[in-house]
Design a protein around this motif. Structure first.
Motif, PDB file in Angstrom:
ATOM      1  N   ARG A 155      50.144  32.867  49.473  1.00 22.84           N
ATOM      2  CA  ARG A 155      49.056  31.917  49.289  1.00 22.84           C
ATOM      3  C   ARG A 155      48.236  32.184  48.014  1.00 22.84           C
ATOM      4  O   ARG A 155      47.491  31.315  47.579  1.00 22.84           O
ATOM      5  CB  ARG A 155      48.124  31.926  50.501  1.00 22.84           C
ATOM      6  CG  ARG A 155      48.722  31.254  51.733  1.00 22.84           C
ATOM      7  CD  ARG A 155      47.699  31.161  52.842  1.00 22.84           C
ATOM      8  NE  ARG A 155      46.474  30.526  52.409  1.00 22.84           N
ATOM      9  CZ  ARG A 155      46.243  29.217  52.421  1.00 22.84           C
ATOM     10  NH1 ARG A 155      47.192  28.384  52.845  1.00 22.84           N
ATOM     11  NH2 ARG A 155      45.069  28.736  52.029  1.00 22.84           N
ATOM     12  N   ARG A 184      57.025  29.510  47.592  1.00 18.04           N
ATOM     13  CA  ARG A 184      56.479  29.053  48.869  1.00 18.04           C
ATOM     14  C   ARG A 184      57.493  28.293  49.709  1.00 18.04           C
ATOM     15  O   ARG A 184      57.274  28.080  50.899  1.00 18.04           O
ATOM     16  CB  ARG A 184      55.243  28.171  48.621  1.00 18.04           C
ATOM     17  CG  ARG A 184      54.037  28.947  48.136  1.00 18.04           C
ATOM     18  CD  ARG A 184      52.819  28.063  47.981  1.00 18.04           C
ATOM     19  NE  ARG A 184      52.946  27.142  46.856  1.00 18.04           N
ATOM     20  CZ  ARG A 184      52.009  26.253  46.508  1.00 18.04           C
ATOM     21  NH1 ARG A 184      50.902  26.140  47.227  1.00 18.04           N
ATOM     22  NH2 ARG A 184      52.184  25.470  45.467  1.00 18.04           N
ATOM     23  N   PRO A 211      59.825  31.878  51.382  1.00 16.69           N
ATOM     24  CA  PRO A 211      58.817  32.866  50.992  1.00 16.69           C
ATOM     25  C   PRO A 211      59.390  34.088  50.282  1.00 16.69           C
ATOM     26  O   PRO A 211      60.310  34.748  50.780  1.00 16.69           O
ATOM     27  CB  PRO A 211      58.169  33.250  52.324  1.00 16.69           C
ATOM     28  CG  PRO A 211      58.321  32.024  53.160  1.00 16.69           C
ATOM     29  CD  PRO A 211      59.652  31.457  52.783  1.00 16.69           C
ATOM     30  N   LEU A 219      43.545  33.784  58.357  1.00 18.34           N
ATOM     31  CA  LEU A 219      44.909  33.732  57.814  1.00 18.34           C
ATOM     32  C   LEU A 219      45.024  32.805  56.606  1.00 18.34           C
ATOM     33  O   LEU A 219      46.124  32.348  56.289  1.00 18.34           O
ATOM     34  CB  LEU A 219      45.875  33.257  58.908  1.00 18.34           C
ATOM     35  CG  LEU A 219      45.843  34.041  60.220  1.00 18.34           C
ATOM     36  CD1 LEU A 219      46.802  33.419  61.222  1.00 18.34           C
ATOM     37  CD2 LEU A 219      46.185  35.505  59.983  1.00 18.34           C
ATOM     38  N   ASP A 253      49.313  36.972  51.481  1.00 16.77           N
ATOM     39  CA  ASP A 253      50.180  36.034  52.192  1.00 16.77           C
ATOM     40  C   ASP A 253      49.463  35.374  53.367  1.00 16.77           C
ATOM     41  O   ASP A 253      48.293  35.659  53.650  1.00 16.77           O
ATOM     42  CB  ASP A 253      51.485  36.712  52.626  1.00 16.77           C
ATOM     43  CG  ASP A 253      51.303  37.721  53.759  1.00 16.77           C
ATOM     44  OD1 ASP A 253      50.227  37.750  54.403  1.00 16.77           O
ATOM     45  OD2 ASP A 253      52.249  38.495  54.012  1.00 16.77           O
ATOM     46  N   ALA A 254      50.184  34.492  54.061  1.00 19.67           N
ATOM     47  CA  ALA A 254      49.581  33.676  55.114  1.00 19.67           C
ATOM     48  C   ALA A 254      49.270  34.456  56.383  1.00 19.67           C
ATOM     49  O   ALA A 254      48.699  33.888  57.326  1.00 19.67           O
ATOM     50  CB  ALA A 254      50.491  32.503  55.443  1.00 19.67           C
ATOM     51  N   SER A 255      49.611  35.732  56.441  1.00 17.87           N
ATOM     52  CA  SER A 255      49.205  36.559  57.577  1.00 17.87           C
ATOM     53  C   SER A 255      47.905  37.292  57.289  1.00 17.87           C
ATOM     54  O   SER A 255      47.392  37.994  58.165  1.00 17.87           O
ATOM     55  CB  SER A 255      50.297  37.580  57.899  1.00 17.87           C
ATOM     56  OG  SER A 255      50.320  38.621  56.928  1.00 17.87           O
ATOM     57  N   ASP A 272      57.876  37.880  54.693  1.00 10.91           N
ATOM     58  CA  ASP A 272      57.879  37.386  56.066  1.00 10.91           C
ATOM     59  C   ASP A 272      56.955  36.188  56.239  1.00 10.91           C
ATOM     60  O   ASP A 272      57.134  35.378  57.154  1.00 10.91           O
ATOM     61  CB  ASP A 272      57.449  38.498  57.022  1.00 10.91           C
ATOM     62  CG  ASP A 272      58.452  39.647  57.062  1.00 10.91           C
ATOM     63  OD1 ASP A 272      59.656  39.375  56.854  1.00 10.91           O
ATOM     64  OD2 ASP A 272      58.028  40.800  57.276  1.00 10.91           O
ATOM     65  N   TYR A 273      55.967  36.081  55.367  1.00  7.84           N
ATOM     66  CA  TYR A 273      54.999  34.991  55.469  1.00  7.84           C
ATOM     67  C   TYR A 273      54.869  34.311  54.099  1.00  7.84           C
ATOM     68  O   TYR A 273      55.111  34.922  53.057  1.00  7.84           O
ATOM     69  CB  TYR A 273      53.632  35.523  55.922  1.00  7.84           C
ATOM     70  CG  TYR A 273      53.656  36.151  57.285  1.00  7.84           C
ATOM     71  CD1 TYR A 273      53.440  35.389  58.427  1.00  7.84           C
ATOM     72  CD2 TYR A 273      53.899  37.519  57.427  1.00  7.84           C
ATOM     73  CE1 TYR A 273      53.459  35.982  59.687  1.00  7.84           C
ATOM     74  CE2 TYR A 273      53.925  38.110  58.678  1.00  7.84           C
ATOM     75  CZ  TYR A 273      53.708  37.332  59.805  1.00  7.84           C
ATOM     76  OH  TYR A 273      53.733  37.907  61.044  1.00  7.84           O
ATOM     77  N   ARG A 274      54.442  33.084  54.126  1.00  9.09           N
ATOM     78  CA  ARG A 274      54.335  32.301  52.901  1.00  9.09           C
ATOM     79  C   ARG A 274      53.235  32.864  51.995  1.00  9.09           C
ATOM     80  O   ARG A 274      52.125  33.138  52.455  1.00  9.09           O
ATOM     81  CB  ARG A 274      54.029  30.841  53.236  1.00  9.09           C
ATOM     82  CG  ARG A 274      53.903  29.930  52.016  1.00  9.09           C
ATOM     83  CD  ARG A 274      53.816  28.490  52.427  1.00  9.09           C
ATOM     84  NE  ARG A 274      55.059  28.059  53.061  1.00  9.09           N
ATOM     85  CZ  ARG A 274      55.263  26.834  53.548  1.00  9.09           C
ATOM     86  NH1 ARG A 274      54.285  25.932  53.493  1.00  9.09           N
ATOM     87  NH2 ARG A 274      56.413  26.517  54.091  1.00  9.09           N
TER      88      ARG A 274
END
Length: 729
Positions: free
Chosen positions: A155, A129, A132, A199, A174-176, A151-153
């Motif tokens: 989760r 995290r 990423p 998200l 992920d966070a998207s 590309d996104y963190r």
């Protein structure tokens, strides 16, 4: 691990530990086919029946407990601050209670660990995290074998086979809101989520039949199923179900008797919801409007779920982590079987948990990642209570002082405890090795420091303690009847023995058969003593000491019985000279005294001194110091060791039967007992072991043989959880 945002504890194993369920002996347990369960451990369990807490440098976030045959672990944990992947190849066994993990540096704030099958031994998958990405660690070498950037963190993290090719992939939300499926070195796929879900995914699970991937969503408080709409097509968002609460963890579990499992969801309303009941089919059945929804209430906000057969009956139980400090064992079956069966303290802020049989007895052990304590806790399986952990007994609010002794003459130690919130004393009778409350009575305002001794010379133990009186500290007495009863003497017939007494010792100083009550009275400038058998009009003698002592213990030395009086920076040694107590010598310590206890720590047959000290008496980590006397008669510090947070009391005795006294101390703000074994020099000398899990806020501790097996057991007064704990073999 089925969830990655675990706010605290875990687990629920259900079974023979249930209050509703009959207790059975180990040898009586059998599988559904009538074959006896394995009961012979391939690895010996720890000697003490207690949750053992293993120290970590960082704060553990995730934990795995694995079958040793896999060649990994059997205990694996992830920590942050610093980021480390920990491997315990050896766990505590017998009296070998000090184990160190192998450490592998990893990025801080990783999700996981998740077991990724394949190769000679499985690998460990993590989600980074901080920068990423997803990565895989070889548990043998500790080397990173694969990594991809995201590309996104990330989760939520899990491992499964979403494409039904019989090869496990790493699955991440992920966070998207997207779903990432990664087969290291071969395949990376990204599947966009539904914008309506938001998200903030919280958990992810791949159906065991590869029919879909379920993602829990915080924003929409719902579950979303990703599945292929037709053979060969990619995963895409499909069915959804609104929950009204945040889903925090997911696990498959069979509860309705059909061939396919149902889906259990840890909810934000202190419940576990089970979807798909009564409807056969694949993952779509969990979202069916025709399915029944079961709701099981649990004692804490659940944040993690596991399904495991705890009692060997062929049916899985639900093992849930509760936010804050506990785990729960509950049954999720039909026909009146569901409901909470067991709710127990797991440690200080557990964040994740796991269950697996690691010792070959056919029953799973438990492990917890206790973030605030920087500990990974392990509980071994046992019968008849299902788990080798401390027994807890409720007797009243805020117990803070405990004494052990045989009040009934049956050879088993009973107990008397003082409870500060209602100023009562409680008598606990020993019934077959366990303590049970038999009586409660007023003890007086500010009651503290309970002790047991035969004060009347009639062969029956009596009780003494200190309470507040109009002119200072009162010595309160209660006469024992030899049958477990104590009759307290009223305040009006009690003697004032000091201005503000901080310790009480019962010892026959002059050898006349009537013990004296000796008190430490810092406000009065020293120590004072009287003979309780002579009544409230008995003379009170005093000895001024500077610095003034706060704590007392008795020592057996070649020259006779000597009293150690520990104060700030010093331990005074005083002895009865025939007429009075006189100062023999003083030992400089450089620490504020928190408690003192005597014991033969080097096995030479002569008592030594253990001092619990620190920079002050408030919060902070205390130190244990051992002092021994050399041939010239001088006392010298032998060794010192760090303890826990806000320690209060010490108890000493030979726990492991090697002829040397060991030390147990209470750590109020660490919520465990600290155990030091005094081993031979060849074995390592003073050894701090895994900490002993009891209730919360332990304030006092005592040692005695509770179960009649000829060995010492441990009892503690747990002020925060309002109970007593007993730790036996």
């Amino acid at each position: 691990m089925s969830s990655t945002l675990r706010l605290s504890l875990l687990y629920c194993l259900l079974t023979a530990c249930a209050e509703e369920a009959p207790l059975v002996q180990e040898e009586a347990l059998s599988t559904p086919g009538g074959v006896p369960m394995a009961t012979q451990r391939t690895v010996a369990a720890p000697a003490l029946k207690a949750r053992l807490e293993l120290p970590c440098s960082g704060k553990p976030d995730g934990v795995l407990l694995l079958d040793p045959s896999l060649g990994v672990g059997p205990l694996v944990a992830v920590t942050h601050d610093p980021g480390e992947l920990l491997f315990w190849e050896e766990l505590p066994t017998g009296w070998s209670l000090s184990t160190e993990p192998r450490k592998v540096a990893i990025p801080d704030w990783c999700l996981g660990p998740a077991l990724l099958p394949g190769g000679v031994v499985p690998s460990i998958a993590l989600a980074d995290r901080s920068e990423p990405g997803l990565l895989v660690i070889d548990p043998r070498s500790g080397e990173r074998t694969a990594r991809i950037g995201l590309d996104y963190r990330p989760r939520a993290l899990s491992v499964g086979d979403p494409d039904a090719d019989r090869v496990s992939e790493v699955v991440c939300a992920d966070a998207s809101g997207a779903l990432i499926v990664w087969r290291p070195g071969e395949l990376t796929e990204r599947f966009e989520g539904d914008p309506e879900d938001g998200l903030l995914p919280t958990c992810v699970l791949t159906a065991s039949d590869s029919s879909g991937v379920v993602v829990g969503q915080q924003s929409s408080r719902s579950l979303r199923l990703f599945r292929s709409q037709a053979p060969g097509e990619d995963l895409s968002p499909s069915e959804s179900i609104e929950l009204g609460e945040i889903p925090r963890a997911l696990v498959e579990i069979e509860v309705d008797g059909d061939p396919e499992p149902e889906l259990a969801v840890a909810m934000g309303d202190h419940s576990v919801r089970i979807l798909g009941v009564g409807v056969e089919g694949d993952a779509r059945s969990w979202f069916s409007l025709e399915a029944e929804v079961l709701t099981v209430r649990v004692g804490r906000l659940p944040i993690d779920l596991e399904a495991i057969d705890f009692d060997g009956d062929g049916k899985e139980e639900l093992f849930t982590t509760g936010a804050g400090d506990s785990y729960t064992i509950l049954s999720a079956g039909l026909g009146g079987e569901r409901g909470v069966r067991f709710d127990e303290y797991a440690g200080q802020l557990p964040w994740d948990g796991a269950a697996c049989d690691i010792d070959g007895d056919g029953r799973p052990e438990l492990a917890f990642a206790n973030q605030a304590a920087r500990r990974v806790s392990v509980v071994w399986s046992a019968e008849p209570y299902g788990l080798r952990q401390a027994r807890r007994i409720e007797g009243g609010p805020m117990p803070h002082s405990i004494a052990l002794g045989d009040l009934t003459g049956d050879g088993l130690s009973d107990s008397v405890a003082l409870h500060s919130l209602d100023d009562h004393f409680v008598v606990l009778r020993n019934q077959d090795g366990g303590l049970e409350v038999s009586a409660r009575a007023p003890a007086g305002s500010g009651s503290r420091l309970v002790r047991l001794s035969d004060l009347e010379g009639d062969g029956d133990l009596d009780a003494a303690w200190i309470s507040r009186g109009p002119e200072g500290s009162l010595l309160r007495l209660a006469a024992g009847d030899g049958a477990g009863g104590l009759t307290a003497v009223g305040e009006e017939s009690s003697k004032t023995v000091g201005r503000d007494v901080t310790d009480l010792l019962l010892e026959d100083l002059d050898g006349d058969g009537s013990p004296e009550a000796l008190v430490a009275d810092p406000a009065g400038g020293g120590i004072a003593w009287t003979t309780p058998a002579l009544g409230p009009n008995a003379p009170l003698s005093e000895l001024k000491l500077a610095p003034t002592p706060h704590h007392l213990t008795i020592l057996s030395l070649p020259e006779g019985r000597v009293i150690a009086c520990a104060g700030d920076g010093v331990i005074h040694l005083v002895q009865w000279t025939g007429e009075s107590l006189e100062l023999i010598t003083s030992i400089q310590t450089g620490l504020v005294a928190i408690d003192v206890a005597g014991g033969d720590f080097d096995g030479d047959g002569v008592d030594d001194i253990s001092l619990l000290g620190g920079e002050g008496r408030a919060d902070g980590v205390a130190e244990l110091l051992l002092f021994v006397r050399d041939r010239a008669g001088s006392w010298n510090e032998l060794v010192r060791s760090k303890g826990g947070q806000r320690m209060h009391r010490l108890a000493t005795g030979d726990l492991n039967g090697d002829g040397r006294s060991d030390v147990v101390g209470t750590a109020q703000n660490s919520h465990y007992l600290v155990l030091w074994l005094c081993l031979s020099a060849e074995e390592g000398g003073l050894t701090r072991c895994a900490d002993i899990g009891v209730g919360t806020g332990p304030l006092d501790v005592a040692l005695a043989d509770l179960d009649g097996d000829g060995t010492l057991d441990i009892a503690s007064a747990n002020g925060f959880s309002n109970d007593l704990s007993t730790v036996t073999r």
